[in-house]
Motif scaffolding. Structure first.
Motif, mmCIF file in Angstrom:
data_model
loop_
_atom_site.group_PDB
_atom_site.id
_atom_site.type_symbol
_atom_site.label_atom_id
_atom_site.label_comp_id
_atom_site.label_asym_id
_atom_site.label_seq_id
_atom_site.Cartn_x
_atom_site.Cartn_y
_atom_site.Cartn_z
ATOM 1 N N ILE A 181 -58.081 -4.821 61.949
ATOM 2 C CA ILE A 181 -58.076 -3.464 62.514
ATOM 3 C C ILE A 181 -59.211 -3.370 63.532
ATOM 4 O O ILE A 181 -60.216 -4.073 63.429
ATOM 5 C CB ILE A 181 -58.235 -2.384 61.431
ATOM 6 N N ASN A 182 -59.044 -2.481 64.519
ATOM 7 C CA ASN A 182 -59.990 -2.404 65.632
ATOM 8 C C ASN A 182 -60.604 -1.014 65.732
ATOM 9 O O ASN A 182 -59.955 -0.007 65.411
ATOM 10 C CB ASN A 182 -59.275 -2.719 66.953
ATOM 11 N N PRO A 183 -61.870 -0.947 66.194
ATOM 12 C CA PRO A 183 -62.477 0.362 66.463
ATOM 13 C C PRO A 183 -61.662 1.144 67.489
ATOM 14 O O PRO A 183 -60.917 0.576 68.286
ATOM 15 C CB PRO A 183 -63.865 -0.003 67.005
ATOM 16 N N PHE A 184 -61.807 2.477 67.466
ATOM 17 C CA PHE A 184 -61.103 3.401 68.352
ATOM 18 C C PHE A 184 -59.604 3.403 68.097
ATOM 19 O O PHE A 184 -58.811 3.757 68.970
ATOM 20 C CB PHE A 184 -61.387 3.093 69.831
ATOM 21 N N THR A 185 -59.206 2.990 66.892
ATOM 22 C CA THR A 185 -57.813 3.132 66.467
ATOM 23 C C THR A 185 -57.808 3.895 65.150
ATOM 24 O O THR A 185 -58.858 4.116 64.536
ATOM 25 C CB THR A 185 -57.128 1.766 66.286
ATOM 26 N N THR A 186 -56.635 4.289 64.722
ATOM 27 C CA THR A 186 -56.524 4.991 63.450
ATOM 28 C C THR A 186 -55.807 4.113 62.430
ATOM 29 O O THR A 186 -54.956 3.292 62.783
ATOM 30 C CB THR A 186 -55.752 6.318 63.605
ATOM 31 N N LEU A 187 -56.162 4.322 61.168
ATOM 32 C CA LEU A 187 -55.515 3.634 60.055
ATOM 33 C C LEU A 187 -54.966 4.695 59.113
ATOM 34 O O LEU A 187 -55.698 5.600 58.692
ATOM 35 C CB LEU A 187 -56.514 2.743 59.308
ATOM 36 N N LEU A 188 -53.670 4.634 58.807
ATOM 37 C CA LEU A 188 -53.071 5.595 57.888
ATOM 38 C C LEU A 188 -53.450 5.246 56.448
ATOM 39 O O LEU A 188 -53.252 4.114 56.008
ATOM 40 C CB LEU A 188 -51.551 5.606 58.030
ATOM 41 N N VAL A 189 -53.983 6.246 55.732
ATOM 42 C CA VAL A 189 -54.358 6.057 54.327
ATOM 43 C C VAL A 189 -53.409 6.901 53.477
ATOM 44 O O VAL A 189 -53.396 8.128 53.599
ATOM 45 C CB VAL A 189 -55.815 6.480 54.075
ATOM 46 N N PRO A 190 -52.572 6.286 52.630
ATOM 47 C CA PRO A 190 -51.627 7.051 51.803
ATOM 48 C C PRO A 190 -52.334 7.658 50.592
ATOM 49 O O PRO A 190 -53.026 6.959 49.851
ATOM 50 C CB PRO A 190 -50.598 5.991 51.378
ATOM 51 N N LEU A 191 -52.155 8.965 50.394
ATOM 52 C CA LEU A 191 -52.864 9.677 49.332
ATOM 53 C C LEU A 191 -51.880 10.398 48.414
ATOM 54 O O LEU A 191 -50.897 10.963 48.873
ATOM 55 C CB LEU A 191 -53.829 10.708 49.928
ATOM 56 N N GLN A 192 -52.185 10.390 47.124
ATOM 57 C CA GLN A 192 -51.398 11.163 46.165
ATOM 58 C C GLN A 192 -51.941 12.575 46.022
ATOM 59 O O GLN A 192 -51.230 13.487 45.598
ATOM 60 C CB GLN A 192 -51.381 10.460 44.811
ATOM 61 N N ASN A 193 -53.218 12.774 46.363
ATOM 62 C CA ASN A 193 -53.858 14.084 46.297
ATOM 63 C C ASN A 193 -54.610 14.322 47.597
ATOM 64 O O ASN A 193 -54.962 13.367 48.307
ATOM 65 C CB ASN A 193 -54.836 14.154 45.113
ATOM 66 N N PRO A 194 -54.875 15.591 47.938
ATOM 67 C CA PRO A 194 -55.656 15.848 49.154
ATOM 68 C C PRO A 194 -57.007 15.150 49.082
ATOM 69 O O PRO A 194 -57.580 14.994 48.004
ATOM 70 C CB PRO A 194 -55.815 17.378 49.139
ATOM 71 N N PRO A 195 -57.548 14.717 50.232
ATOM 72 C CA PRO A 195 -58.860 14.067 50.218
ATOM 73 C C PRO A 195 -59.951 15.062 49.845
ATOM 74 O O PRO A 195 -59.761 16.276 49.946
ATOM 75 C CB PRO A 195 -59.025 13.585 51.666
ATOM 76 N N SER A 196 -61.102 14.551 49.422
ATOM 77 C CA SER A 196 -62.210 15.419 49.007
ATOM 78 C C SER A 196 -63.473 15.045 49.762
ATOM 79 O O SER A 196 -63.589 13.950 50.333
ATOM 80 C CB SER A 196 -62.449 15.301 47.502
ATOM 81 N N SER A 197 -64.426 15.976 49.760
ATOM 82 C CA SER A 197 -65.673 15.755 50.486
ATOM 83 C C SER A 197 -66.447 14.571 49.925
ATOM 84 O O SER A 197 -67.194 13.910 50.651
ATOM 85 C CB SER A 197 -66.537 17.019 50.430
ATOM 86 N N SER A 198 -66.285 14.272 48.637
ATOM 87 C CA SER A 198 -67.003 13.138 48.045
ATOM 88 C C SER A 198 -66.586 11.808 48.672
ATOM 89 O O SER A 198 -67.354 10.849 48.687
ATOM 90 C CB SER A 198 -66.758 13.090 46.531
ATOM 91 N N GLN A 199 -65.368 11.763 49.225
ATOM 92 C CA GLN A 199 -64.877 10.521 49.820
ATOM 93 C C GLN A 199 -65.401 10.302 51.243
ATOM 94 O O GLN A 199 -65.184 9.248 51.821
ATOM 95 C CB GLN A 199 -63.348 10.517 49.824
ATOM 96 N N THR A 200 -66.093 11.316 51.797
ATOM 97 C CA THR A 200 -66.685 11.147 53.117
ATOM 98 C C THR A 200 -68.068 10.513 53.041
ATOM 99 O O THR A 200 -68.668 10.192 54.069
ATOM 100 C CB THR A 200 -66.803 12.499 53.841
ATOM 101 N N ILE A 201 -68.592 10.346 51.821
ATOM 102 C CA ILE A 201 -69.902 9.724 51.627
ATOM 103 C C ILE A 201 -69.712 8.218 51.499
ATOM 104 O O ILE A 201 -68.900 7.754 50.694
ATOM 105 C CB ILE A 201 -70.598 10.276 50.366
#
Length: 608
Positions: free
Chosen positions: A194-214
């Motif tokens: 994967i390369n910088p300045f691109t996006t990667l799709l992350v499949p989630l079963q639940n909405p993301p949370s602020s704890s995952q931004t750390i």
């Protein structure tokens, strides 16, 4: 890397977005943005990405006035929709001096868009963009495919790849199986670059949370390997701990549920002076006798055990205490009273008849623009529903010109309220399963909290929108509020989400004019063309159309756009009306522009 090669216009590659091959043509999606000045606050990031500031602040666990540290990962909820062959979430951007498509896509938007996708949005075959020009920016998002939803994936998050990122590290951050992430991006273990300045799709079963931004901490240095015996003993001990915890936890849950079911099902035959049963898992409640309930209400009580963990069941004595025995000083309107529970205010609404459908709907939904039901009580044949308290009352107390209290809302507050209502309706239409129609949108059904943010209430008439033809259902029982009911519902009993769109158009008309629907349309059939100003009326016609209490403090160009939006909502043909997600997109842009107007004219707050 073709996404940063602006001269590459090969639409067969992924520069234009993710293919529109999901189960749905639109969905709730999430983006990740890295905080960088000047886009380092909830307001500025929300404006840049056309997102709802209240949703951004909530999902990142910060206030709406928060400023993020530099390079802080910020989660941004967006509505993702198919546009031709590709998914995208649209926002608008005013070109700055020395900007070009490459800098806009990769610097300002950090790779959430591409220069090819930006160029593809315009039909003009031009080679230059100019300062002051407004561009539509398609943000990269996607909806889950059927294969993904079959394994529990509900959301896709567009993660901004930067230096040092790997599929494995990103997957671990969001607690996602690496194989699922590889599959979502058509990668393999052998080809996982994967390369910088691109996006990667992350499949989630639940909405993301602020704890995952750390960022996860670096792995600790490896300790010396334990002896096989020590490892086996520890494993054995852990196993026994899990077994004991599991047994105790399961026993406690069974005990709680058993108590609830016992109270509901088996106490019917007992006649004691105190018919209250208590449980550690929820508030005690007084069990009504069967003679006081119709069959639907009895069925609802039998389902109480399934919702007891999310709804309190109050004792009637608690409600009397909270309202000073339903004192007139606590009366709000009609059968609604203000209650004080240990310093926390709530609205208590007395109702009779079958309320099980309303309670069932309110117990399932969870959105900041929909009123929250916190508890119920039954006493002497009446139901009492306990809601969150909206301190500024209903919208009808504020928007009608010359109201008795002299309450006034400025232009931007009115646009924020309209956007809030549209966002709440869009949640009901697009993100509940099955979709629901409110059926009774009106100014008195919109409540305002301390920050004048709107919450939709009164769900007594709400119902599923699923029909045999996939869009419309029929009814012979026509109920609603005069002036707000759509013509296809009044004339033919047709029910669909488009009837909420019509009512919302009437509500926006009231917000702009300061007049009630009845006064606007009179007693006869609704004549929209006779109410809305047209192009020939000019600026003076627009000014005469608007609520005089705003005293000219509004941007006329935005007024024209809002009037056109209202006109589209009030089309007689329901299929010609826009969907709520389109309305949310339009109002987001209008509100963002209104904030700029507010700042340039030094307008703030409300007047009383």
């Amino acid at each position: 890397m073709t996404t940063t090669d602006c001269s590459n216009s090969d639409a067969s590659n992924s520069e234009l977005g993710y293919s529109c091959n999901g189960l749905n043509t639109n969905c709730q999606a999430y983006l990740v943005f890295r905080s960088q000045s000047p886009y380092n606050t909830v307001a500025s990031i929300s404006s840049l990405l056309a997102a709802d500031p209240s949703q951004v602040s909530a999902i990142n666990s910060v206030s709406e006035t928060a400023t993020f540290d530099t390079d802080k990962l910020v989660i941004v909820p967006v509505l993702c929709s198919c546009s031709g062959q590709y998914y995208q979430a649209n926002t608008s951007y005013v070109v700055q001096q020395d900007d070009n498509e490459f800098l806009i896509a990769n610097n300002t938007y950090q790779g959430l868009s591409t220069c090819q996708a930006i160029n593809n949005q315009t039909s003009d075959v031009t080679t230059n963009i100019y300062a002051g020009e407004t561009l539509t920016i398609p943000l990269r998002c996607a909806c889950p495919t059927k294969n993904q939803t079959d394994v529990g994936v509900k959301y896709l998050l567009s993660y901004l790849v930067t230096w040092g990122d790997f599929v494995s590290s990103i997957s671990v951050r969001f607690s996602v199986d690496i194989g699922s992430t590889l599959n979502a991006n058509e990668l393999s273990e052998q080809n996982a670059n994967i390369n910088p300045f691109t996006t990667l799709l992350v499949p989630l079963q639940n909405p993301p949370s602020s704890s995952q931004t750390i960022a996860p901490p670096p792995p600790p240095s490896s300790p010396p390997p334990p002896s096989p015996t020590s490892s086996a003993n520890k494993s054995s001990k852990k196993t026994w701990v899990f077994v004991v915890v599991g047994v105790l936890g399961g026993s406690s849950l069974l005990l709680v549920l058993g108590t609830i079911i016992f109270c509901i099902f088996f106490r019917k035959t007992k006649r004691k002076s105190d018919p209250k049963c208590a449980s550690e898992s929820f508030e005690a409640y007084e069990k009504p006798t069967a003679s006081k309930l119709d069959q639907d209400s009895q069925d609802f009580l039998l389902r109480m055990s399934s919702i007891a963990q999310s709804l309190k069941v109050y004792k009637f004595e608690d409600l009397k205490s909270a309202t000073d025995n339903f004192s007139p000083s606590c009366w709000i309107r009609e059968s609604v009273f203000r209650g004080n529970f240990n310093g926390d205010f709530a609205a208590i609404k007395k109702m009779n008849g079958d309320v099980s459908k309303e309670i069932s709907i309110l117990n399932k939904i969870n959105h900041s623009n929909l009123i929250r039901l916190s508890g119920v009580c039954f006493n002497d044949g009446d139901w009492y529903l306990v809601y969150e308290y909206a301190v500024n009352g209903s919208l009808s107390d504020w928007i009608y010109y010359n109201n008795s209290d002299g309450k006034i809302l400025n232009w931007t507050q009115r646009m924020q309220i309209a956007l809030d209502v549209a966002t709440g309706l869009n949640y009901l239409h697009s993100f509940t399963n099955p979709p629901h129609v409110h059926k009774d949108i009106r100014s008195s059904a919109v409540l305002l909290d301390s920050d004048f943010r709107a919450k939709i209430a009164n769900f007594a008439l709400a119902r599923s929108a699923e029909g045999q033809d996939g869009e419309f259902t029929l009814t012979r029982h026509i109920v609603g509020t005069k002036g707000y009911m759509a013509p296809e519902y009044l004339e033919n009993g047709l029910i669909s989400t488009k009837m909420d769109v019509y009512a919302f158009g009437v509500l926006m008309l009231e917000i702009l004019t300061g007049k009630q629907a009845g006064a606007l349309f009179g007693e006869g059939n609704m004549n929209v063309s006779a109410v809305l100003p047209n192009e020939e009326d000019g600026q003076e016609g627009l000014r005469n159309f608007l609520d005089p209490s705003m005293q000219g403090n509004y941007p006329l160009q935005l007024v024209i756009i809002v009037v056109r939006l209202i006109d589209s909502c009030l089309k007689k043909d329901p299929t010609a009306r826009p969907a709520m997600d389109e309305i949310v997109t339009s109002l987001t842009r209008i509100f963002t522009s209104s904030l700029t107007f507010n700042m340039s004219n030094n307008i703030s707050g409300f007047q009383m």
